[in-house]
Design a protein around this motif. Sequence first.
Motif, PDB file in Angstrom:
ATOM      1  N   ARG A 196     -94.523  -1.405  50.686  1.00 13.86           N
ATOM      2  CA  ARG A 196     -95.138  -0.375  51.553  1.00 13.86           C
ATOM      3  C   ARG A 196     -94.057   0.375  52.336  1.00 13.86           C
ATOM      4  N   ALA A 197     -93.141  -0.386  52.922  1.00 12.94           N
ATOM      5  CA  ALA A 197     -92.118   0.246  53.772  1.00 12.94           C
ATOM      6  C   ALA A 197     -91.155   1.092  52.937  1.00 12.94           C
ATOM      7  N   THR A 198     -90.839   0.636  51.737  1.00 12.95           N
ATOM      8  CA  THR A 198     -89.894   1.382  50.887  1.00 12.95           C
ATOM      9  C   THR A 198     -90.491   2.730  50.487  1.00 12.95           C
ATOM     10  N   VAL A 199     -91.782   2.722  50.140  1.00  9.34           N
ATOM     11  CA  VAL A 199     -92.429   3.976  49.732  1.00  9.34           C
ATOM     12  C   VAL A 199     -92.621   4.876  50.966  1.00  9.34           C
ATOM     13  N   ALA A 200     -93.078   4.265  52.067  1.00  9.88           N
ATOM     14  CA  ALA A 200     -93.392   5.058  53.273  1.00  9.88           C
ATOM     15  C   ALA A 200     -92.153   5.741  53.845  1.00  9.88           C
ATOM     16  N   ALA A 201     -90.981   5.128  53.647  1.00 10.28           N
ATOM     17  CA  ALA A 201     -89.754   5.675  54.242  1.00 10.28           C
ATOM     18  C   ALA A 201     -89.532   7.127  53.831  1.00 10.28           C
ATOM     19  N   ARG A 202     -89.972   7.474  52.615  1.00 11.71           N
ATOM     20  CA  ARG A 202     -89.784   8.860  52.153  1.00 11.71           C
ATOM     21  C   ARG A 202     -90.551   9.845  53.036  1.00 11.71           C
ATOM     22  N   GLY A 203     -91.670   9.410  53.564  1.00  9.87           N
ATOM     23  CA  GLY A 203     -92.509  10.292  54.381  1.00  9.87           C
ATOM     24  C   GLY A 203     -91.893  10.602  55.735  1.00  9.87           C
ATOM     25  N   ILE A 204     -90.952   9.760  56.168  1.00  9.13           N
ATOM     26  CA  ILE A 204     -90.399   9.987  57.516  1.00  9.13           C
ATOM     27  C   ILE A 204     -88.901  10.268  57.466  1.00  9.13           C
ATOM     28  N   HIS A 205     -88.366  10.490  56.261  1.00 10.53           N
ATOM     29  CA  HIS A 205     -86.923  10.682  56.103  1.00 10.53           C
ATOM     30  C   HIS A 205     -86.461  11.904  56.908  1.00 10.53           C
ATOM     31  N   GLY A 206     -85.637  11.680  57.887  1.00  9.40           N
ATOM     32  CA  GLY A 206     -85.108  12.796  58.696  1.00  9.40           C
ATOM     33  C   GLY A 206     -86.071  13.305  59.739  1.00  9.40           C
ATOM     34  N   ALA A 207     -87.262  12.690  59.858  1.00 10.09           N
ATOM     35  CA  ALA A 207     -88.309  13.248  60.722  1.00 10.09           C
ATOM     36  C   ALA A 207     -88.415  12.507  62.045  1.00 10.09           C
ATOM     37  N   PHE A 208     -88.835  13.233  63.067  1.00 11.46           N
ATOM     38  CA  PHE A 208     -89.145  12.613  64.351  1.00 11.46           C
ATOM     39  C   PHE A 208     -90.577  12.080  64.229  1.00 11.46           C
ATOM     40  N   ALA A 209     -90.710  11.034  63.450  1.00 14.17           N
ATOM     41  CA  ALA A 209     -92.040  10.483  63.163  1.00 14.17           C
ATOM     42  C   ALA A 209     -91.883   9.066  62.652  1.00 14.17           C
ATOM     43  N   GLY A 210     -92.905   8.261  62.925  1.00  7.58           N
ATOM     44  CA  GLY A 210     -92.955   6.920  62.360  1.00  7.58           C
ATOM     45  C   GLY A 210     -94.028   6.890  61.285  1.00  7.58           C
ATOM     46  N   PRO A 211     -94.136   5.808  60.541  1.00 10.72           N
ATOM     47  CA  PRO A 211     -95.104   5.771  59.449  1.00 10.72           C
ATOM     48  C   PRO A 211     -96.558   5.889  59.904  1.00 10.72           C
ATOM     49  N   TRP A 212     -96.806   5.615  61.205  1.00  7.95           N
ATOM     50  CA  TRP A 212     -98.181   5.777  61.692  1.00  7.95           C
ATOM     51  C   TRP A 212     -98.423   7.183  62.223  1.00  7.95           C
ATOM     52  N   SER A 213     -97.451   8.075  62.142  1.00  3.09           N
ATOM     53  CA  SER A 213     -97.672   9.453  62.621  1.00  3.09           C
ATOM     54  C   SER A 213     -98.505  10.210  61.593  1.00  3.09           C
ATOM     55  N   ALA A 214     -99.466  11.008  62.097  1.00  2.00           N
ATOM     56  CA  ALA A 214    -100.331  11.786  61.200  1.00  2.00           C
ATOM     57  C   ALA A 214     -99.485  12.753  60.378  1.00  2.00           C
ATOM     58  N   GLY A 215     -99.882  12.998  59.153  1.00  2.00           N
ATOM     59  CA  GLY A 215     -99.234  14.009  58.313  1.00  2.00           C
ATOM     60  C   GLY A 215     -97.979  13.549  57.597  1.00  2.00           C
ATOM     61  N   THR A 216     -97.596  12.279  57.762  1.00  2.00           N
ATOM     62  CA  THR A 216     -96.329  11.852  57.159  1.00  2.00           C
ATOM     63  C   THR A 216     -96.433  11.605  55.641  1.00  2.00           C
ATOM     64  N   SER A 217     -97.667  11.593  55.114  1.00  5.41           N
ATOM     65  CA  SER A 217     -97.794  11.464  53.647  1.00  5.41           C
ATOM     66  C   SER A 217     -97.316  12.726  52.942  1.00  5.41           C
ATOM     67  N   LEU A 218     -97.265  13.826  53.701  1.00  7.20           N
ATOM     68  CA  LEU A 218     -96.820  15.098  53.127  1.00  7.20           C
ATOM     69  C   LEU A 218     -95.435  14.958  52.472  1.00  7.20           C
ATOM     70  N   GLY A 219     -94.560  14.164  53.082  1.00  4.47           N
ATOM     71  CA  GLY A 219     -93.212  13.980  52.530  1.00  4.47           C
ATOM     72  C   GLY A 219     -93.255  13.403  51.125  1.00  4.47           C
ATOM     73  N   LEU A 220     -94.218  12.526  50.871  1.00  7.14           N
ATOM     74  CA  LEU A 220     -94.341  11.918  49.532  1.00  7.14           C
ATOM     75  C   LEU A 220     -94.839  12.954  48.521  1.00  7.14           C
TER      76      LEU A 220
END
Length: 525
Positions: A196-220
């Motif tokens: 989960r963490a390995t895949v989710a990391a792409r969603g927050i790469h370089g972002a001021f956001a954590g995996p629970w931040s809304a909209g972070t699936s957009l990165g994937l």
Amino acid sequence: MAYDVTIIGAGHNGLVAACYLAKSGLKTLVLERREIVGGGAVTEELHPGFRCSTLDHAVGPFSPHLVADLNLARHGLEMITPEARVLALAPDGKHFCIYNDVGRSVTEIEKFSANDAKSYPEFVNSFSRIGRVLAPLLSMTPPSIDEPTAAELWHLGKVGLAFRGLGKKDEYRLLRWAPMAVADLVSEWFETELLRATVAARGIHGAFAGPWSAGTSLGLLWQAAMDGSAIGSASYPKGGMGGLSEALAYAAKAAGAEIRTSARVSQISGAYGDKPKVVLEGGEEIESRVVVSNADPRTTFLNLVDPIDLEPGFLLKMRNYRAPGVVAKLNLALDRLPAFRGVDDTTKLSGRIHIAPEIDYLEHAFDASKYGEVSPDPYLDISIPSIGDASLAPDGKHVMSIHVQFAPYKLKQGDWMGRRDEFASNVIDKLEEYAPGIRETIVASHVITPLDLEEKHSLSGGHIHHGEQTLDQFFTFRPLIGWAQYRTPLKRLYLCGAGTHPGGGVTGLPGANAAREIGRDLNRR
Ligand SMILES: Cc1cc2nc3c(=O)[nH]c(=O)nc-3n(C[C@H](O)[C@H](O)[C@H](O)COP(=O)(O)OP(=O)(O)OC[C@H]3O[C@@H](n4cnc5c(N)ncnc54)[C@H](O)[C@@H]3O)c2cc1C
């Protein structure tokens, strides 16, 4: 007038734009403040005999269409694409490797969970199908919201048709996923925290956001649009990231562009009228028909343009454009390959190496940065490019590039000048947990803080993508609503960098899209 186009900045996007504009017969000048070309995509000597990609360590991926169209192989570009995409490490030495090959990845995931191994192929296929539908958006100029042209509607209509062709299941997935927190998305697919963490990391790469931040699936979804996979790619130019920029510079020069390094622009003036000019530090003035900025939007409008030339409303929106940097780098020269606990196959180390074993670990790492703290347990995205490229280090020795998140630009206590050693030591402590003894192998190190990113690399706020890539700063909103077509309120000033669609990452696409629009306007004029 000596030039048709002056491009401020020889980042990879400025160079791509220069290639296309010069190829179309326009007299093009590129001015780069640093002594080398490439912006984020550069290779520098870290220690005698050790060369490392200073900032980026893998391409975004760079558009294969541009590689062919600009004939970059002929200009010296050679790509190294290891079979391993990412090696995910747990502190106890357990690990799995995600390969480009789905079957091999399934075998690795099976060591953790039979259910996850079963879900993985459908996860890959679904993102790949959705990525294919989104991909045409990347090389498209975002449509005007107020007055879309027939051509813009036609292009969007084609994407709409492809969307209808996805079938109900993937259609609903696409609509549902984009605004979701990436932690929720991955937990719908997988039960293993490390996966989960390995895949989710792409969603927050370089972002001021954590995996629970809304909209972070957009990165994937965006990653899938770029290379068909939700998991970040590992592909390196030979000679480090500078290998790509040098090939682009050769291509631009071959097409007739002129490139000047150590040429810092201190001002853009007259871009509202017909005779724009740039002023270099030292006072030299250069006129051209248009000026194109590869610098990020905030640097361009808040530092280079006189505020009197801009509408107060535009200025206010630009001041509100978010670019809070959270990434620092640590580059190491090593006298041998580090021994990662439990990993006995070197090929597994040839892609990216992921350190952040759980979703909560990523979220806690982000939490610290919200309050101006450097994360004590940071998320690390590592590459050792010298495994596949012997030109980077002496025989048997290596370079390691470590992307460290979260390290906020604004610190609550102290400043980056005073805290860089503590920061580096903390990252090495974290590495020691996974690769015991690594500290003794370090020959030299180079710390790059978010403040360095702003001061030395001209990234406003130290933001690696020229601004956050959230839904409100995306596509028709990038950088600002009404100004997403590479044009600006100043009729002779354009943007061509990562602060424009389709955003950050070494893809070359903002530069190519911008060149198309600039060429159109100049031909019309
Ligand atoms: C630490 C870090 C790690 C990253 N890791 C990755 C990664 O692994 N993979 C990936 O795909 N992307 C990565 N990125 C993001 C990637 O680097 C950027 O998205 C990309 O560099 C943007 O390219 P660009 O050409 O638009 O701008 P830049 O590369 O930022 O280039 C802008 C250029 O403009 C020049 N400039 C600015 N102001 C002036 C001026 N006044 N006068 C003259 N020249 C000026 C700058 O010196 C620079 O050369 C990373 C970025 C950073 C900072």
